[in-house]
Design an enzyme around this catalytic site. Structure first.
Site, short mmCIF file in Angstrom:
data_model
loop_
_atom_site.label_atom_id
_atom_site.label_comp_id
_atom_site.label_asym_id
_atom_site.label_seq_id
_atom_site.Cartn_x
_atom_site.Cartn_y
_atom_site.Cartn_z
NE ARG A 26 -3.52 -1.90 2.98
CZ ARG A 26 -2.85 -2.98 3.65
NH1 ARG A 26 -1.60 -2.88 4.05
NH2 ARG A 26 -3.56 -4.09 3.91
CB ILE A 27 3.43 2.62 2.37
CG1 ILE A 27 2.40 2.40 3.47
CG2 ILE A 27 4.16 3.77 2.63
CD1 ILE A 27 3.23 1.94 4.87
CB THR A 62 9.90 5.33 5.46
OG1 THR A 62 9.47 4.78 4.51
CG2 THR A 62 10.62 6.40 5.00
CB SER A 63 9.95 -0.37 5.89
OG SER A 63 11.33 -0.45 5.50
NE ARG A 64 8.60 -1.92 12.37
CZ ARG A 64 7.74 -0.99 11.98
NH1 ARG A 64 7.71 0.04 11.52
NH2 ARG A 64 6.63 -1.37 12.82
CD GLU A 76 13.31 2.87 15.08
OE1 GLU A 76 12.23 2.90 15.72
OE2 GLU A 76 13.44 2.77 13.80
CG HIS A 113 9.81 4.76 13.67
ND1 HIS A 113 10.25 3.39 13.95
CD2 HIS A 113 8.85 4.74 12.75
CE1 HIS A 113 9.15 2.53 13.51
NE2 HIS A 113 8.35 3.14 12.69
#
Ligand code: GLV
Length: 321
Positions: A157-158, A236-238, A267, A286
């Protein structure tokens, strides 16, 4: 009797109110500190529902320690913080918050892409630090965005929402995905490439896959070596999907031109993290989905998932069957 749930972080009042109508609630009352492990284990022992964040590790120990647990609702689209196998074995429903954050996260991804390419943070610091003496021909010159090639790894989706933004900027679009999505190719004007081809051909490589142990360091030394010298990596995912040590080396050795990172392997990162010392890296804490509206929508969707499951209705957005 009302079911009881544990909420692992202080939530906005309106969300808490919607949950209080249905449940007896216990909540970790701090906004900026994750719930300590010992408190998490203690407070979840007798509950039917856990409302958690991506900062909480909901593993076998938590799940086994909560014999009445029926639902784990994560206020995030990613759910790699939850042991899905252990939940499934116990018949516990796990839910996440897809959809509501798609466009917002794509906005941030594109912001990061543009900020990295045009050196926005560096340029702003340059000015604030009193270094601006004159306009000069090659001062703070970056990389072209329009007309360049964007390679999207993971056309979910992203990823799709990023592709639509990139089209508006006249970029050429490539994607790699575990399974080819031919129906999307015409709709988005995007072409499929094997991973190594995408890495070689792209000016921007955007990592958009969910994390699982199978994709740990999916982008490592060998993959970075295929990218071109002017290329930029965006994640921008993990964090765990990219090998940070290999990325640091590639950036320092000018194997690639820059990187934009919203996520990290561990993180939060401290200010002395090596990647934060490099001028050609834009780093964010994040904040992919962090607009007021979207965060409230995510919080409400996570609440609604618990409300549904504990009222014997189907979850709205389950991650398991
Ligand atoms: C954020 O990273 C999320 O998974 O929602």
């Amino acid at each position: 009797m009302k079911s009881s749930i544990f909420i692992t972080r202080k939530l906005p009042d309106e969300i808490v109110k919607s949950l209080e109508q249905h449940f007896d609630i216990k909540m970790w009352e701090e906004e900026d500190t994750p719930v300590p492990r010992s408190v998490l284990l203690r407070e979840t022992k007798d509950v039917e529902g856990i409302y958690c964040l991506l900062t909480d590790t909901i593993d076998e120990e938590v799940i086994e320690g909560a014999p009445h647990l029926k639902v784990i609702s994560n206020m995030a689209v990613g759910f790699n913080n939850i042991d899905i196998g252990a939940a499934e074995q116990r018949g516990i429903v796990v839910t996440n918050t897809p959809g509501v954050l798609t466009e917002t996260t794509a906005d941030l991804t594109f912001t990061l892409l543009m900020s990295t390419a045009r050196r926005i943070v560096e340029a702003s610091d340059f000015l604030r630090n009193g270094n601006w003496d004159t306009w000069s021909p090659m001062l703070l010159t970056g990389q072209e965005i329009h007309g360049s090639t964007l390679g999207i790894i993971g056309l979910g989706r992203i990823g799709e929402a990023v592709a639509r933004r990139a089209r508006g900027f006249g970029m050429d679009l490539l994607y790699y995905n575990r399974s080819r999505k031919t129906e999307k190719e015409e709709e988005l004007g995007i072409q499929y490439r094997e991973l190594h081809e995408l890495l070689k051909e792209s000016d921007f490589v955007c990592v958009m896959i969910p994390y699982s142990p199978h994709v740990h360091h999916f982008i490592g030394k060998d993959e970075l070596a295929l990218m071109n010298k002017e290329a930029i990596l965006i994640n921008t995912s993990r964090g765990g999907i990219v090998d940070e040590e290999a990325l640091y080396e590639a950036l320092v050795n000018k194997q690639i031109w820059g990187a934009g990172l919203d996520v990290f392997e561990e993180e939060p990162v401290s200010a002395d993290h090596p990647l934060l010392s490099l001028p050609n890296v834009v780093t964010l804490p994040h904040i992919g989905s962090a607009s007021v509206k979207t965060r409230l929508q995510m919080a409400q969707l996570a609440a609604d998932n618990i409300i549904h499951v504990l009222n014997d209705k189907s979850p709205l957005t389950p991650v398991n069957s």
